[in-house]
Design an enzyme around this catalytic site. Structure first.
Site, PDB file in Angstrom:
ATOM      1  N   ASN A   9       0.977  -1.055   0.042  1.00 46.33           N
ATOM      2  CA  ASN A   9      -0.042   0.096  -0.104  1.00 46.33           C
ATOM      3  C   ASN A   9       0.953   1.257  -0.040  1.00 46.33           C
ATOM      4  OD1 ASN A   9      -1.581   1.937   0.414  1.00 46.33           O
ATOM      5  ND2 ASN A   9      -2.221   1.435   2.509  1.00 46.33           N
ATOM      6  N   LYS A  11      -0.084   4.106  -0.315  1.00 45.85           N
ATOM      7  CA  LYS A  11      -0.592   5.352   0.331  1.00 45.85           C
ATOM      8  C   LYS A  11      -0.714   6.703  -0.503  1.00 45.85           C
ATOM      9  CE  LYS A  11       0.359   3.768   4.691  1.00 45.85           C
ATOM     10  NZ  LYS A  11       0.088   3.538   6.137  1.00 45.85           N
ATOM     11  N   HIS A  94      -9.583   1.061   4.978  1.00 48.75           N
ATOM     12  CA  HIS A  94      -8.305   1.212   5.474  1.00 48.75           C
ATOM     13  C   HIS A  94      -8.575   2.084   6.765  1.00 48.75           C
ATOM     14  CE1 HIS A  94      -4.297   2.397   6.296  1.00 48.75           C
ATOM     15  NE2 HIS A  94      -3.771   1.285   5.626  1.00 48.75           N
ATOM     16  N   GLU A  96      -6.982   4.633   8.023  1.00 50.33           N
ATOM     17  CA  GLU A  96      -6.539   5.825   7.671  1.00 50.33           C
ATOM     18  C   GLU A  96      -7.783   6.541   6.812  1.00 50.33           C
ATOM     19  OE1 GLU A  96      -3.081   5.520   5.461  1.00 50.33           O
ATOM     20  OE2 GLU A  96      -1.958   5.050   7.307  1.00 50.33           O
ATOM     21  N   GLU A 166      -5.273  -5.252  10.632  1.00 50.45           N
ATOM     22  CA  GLU A 166      -4.252  -4.193  10.897  1.00 50.45           C
ATOM     23  C   GLU A 166      -4.649  -3.650  12.242  1.00 50.45           C
ATOM     24  OE1 GLU A 166      -2.408  -2.917   6.787  1.00 50.45           O
ATOM     25  OE2 GLU A 166      -4.083  -1.681   7.069  1.00 50.45           O
ATOM     26  N   GLY A 172       2.187   2.328  10.783  1.00 53.83           N
ATOM     27  CA  GLY A 172       3.108   3.238  10.580  1.00 53.83           C
ATOM     28  C   GLY A 172       3.857   3.717  11.939  1.00 53.83           C
ATOM     29  N   SER A 213       3.270  -1.960  10.134  1.00 52.31           N
ATOM     30  CA  SER A 213       4.631  -2.005  10.347  1.00 52.31           C
ATOM     31  C   SER A 213       5.570  -3.436  10.101  1.00 52.31           C
ATOM     32  CB  SER A 213       5.096  -1.492  11.843  1.00 52.31           C
ATOM     33  OG  SER A 213       4.743  -0.218  12.078  1.00 52.31           O
TER      34      SER A 213
HETATM   35  C1  PEP Z   1      -0.874   0.130   5.754  1.00 50.10           C
HETATM   36  O1  PEP Z   1      -0.968   1.147   5.754  1.00 50.10           O
HETATM   37  O2  PEP Z   1      -1.679  -0.662   5.560  1.00 50.10           O
HETATM   38  C2  PEP Z   1       0.274  -0.582   6.807  1.00 50.10           C
HETATM   39  C3  PEP Z   1       0.154  -1.591   7.080  1.00 50.10           C
HETATM   40  O3  PEP Z   1       1.462   0.582   7.175  1.00 50.10           O
HETATM   41  P1  PEP Z   1       2.766   0.340   7.690  1.00 50.10           P
HETATM   42  O4  PEP Z   1       3.238  -1.080   7.035  1.00 50.10           O
HETATM   43  O5  PEP Z   1       3.507   1.641   7.246  1.00 50.10           O
HETATM   44  O6  PEP Z   1       2.621   0.422   9.071  1.00 50.10           O
END
Ligand code: PEP
Length: 252
Positions: A9, A11, A94, A96, A166, A172, A213
């Protein structure tokens, strides 16, 4: 047997030129990794350019969002049909988008439902916030997001989708869940909810990813878990070596 799955992803990162460069370097190495479904999810503006570079490869393309309506007066939005012109996958719900753009279980459900008619495979994201986790509400929140996100959708459709667990506190932040903890949520909450909503075969057919992460150094810990089938990768998907190493690590 569920085929391992890794999606990147991106973003809101990468101009068209930057996206081309990244895919050019990444695709060469990803193509060598077999037995894993690999998906890149660039921003909308780069989809066309990335689609052209991925043509003829076994690397799939995904969008990061879409509207549920087919067309109409929805300024700034993109319809399922428009996404399906380029993509096979779409990330939906997601955290976000839930946190910053007002997405709710109800709108996520409409979006997941809209993928049925255009052949897109949804990657439905679920996960609890830090406050919910600390309040011991993980089971309640994650199972509600699965139930509401899939409300009204039939078993035949659901068995082909992808779900990403997630935990919001891990996205992040550099603070990933442990493999064991993530597997427990996937097994005891997500797969259990799917069994209650449908039946055991459906629950066992759905691919469930961990996201939050993930890096090359901890990927193997997640993929060695029996109920985790891969990863949704954010930050690390923008780095060729990291994303390639994470994808390699899916080979249990
Ligand atoms: C995501 O945005 O789906 C995600 C898992 O981000 P990160 O790996 O940066 O934590």
């Amino acid at each position: 047997m569920r085929t391992p799955f890794v999606a990147g992803n991106w973003k809101m990162n990468k101009t068209v030129e930057e996206a081309r460069l990244l895919v050019f370097e990444m695709a060469r190495e990803l193509r060598e990794i077999k037995g894993v479904e690999k998906v890149l999810c660039p921003p909308f503006t780069a989809l066309l350019a990335v689609a052209a570079l991925l043509e003829g490869t076994d690397i799939g393309l995904g969008a990061q969002n879409m509207h549920w309506e087919e067309k109409g007066a929805f300024t700034g939005e993109t319809s399922p049909l428009m996404v399906a012109e380029f993509c096979r996958y779409v990330i939906l719900g997601h955290s976000e988008r839930r946190a910053y753009f007002g997405e709710t279980d109800e709108t996520v459900n409409k979006k997941v439902g809209a993928t049925r008619t255009c052949g897109l495979i949804p990657i439905l994201c679920v996960g609890e916030t830090l406050a919910e986790n600390e309040a011991g509400r993980t089971t309640e929140v994650v199972s509600r997001q699965v139930r509401e996100g899939l409300k009204g959708l039939e078993a035949g459709f659901t068995s082909g989708i992808v779900i990403a667990y997630e935990p919001v506190w891990a996205i992040g932040t550099g603070r990933a869940s442990s493999g064991e903890n993530a597997n427990a949520v996937v097994q005891d909450v997500i797969r259990k909810t799917l069994t209650e909503m449908y039946r055991e075969e459906v629950s066992q057919a759905v691919r469930v990813l961990y996201g939050g992460s993930v890096t090359a150094s901890d990927a193997a810990e997640f993929f060695s878990q029996p109920d985790i089938d891969g990863a949704l990768v954010g930050g690390a998907s923008l780095r060729v070596d990291e994303f390639v190493a994470i994808t390699r690590a899916t080979m249990k």
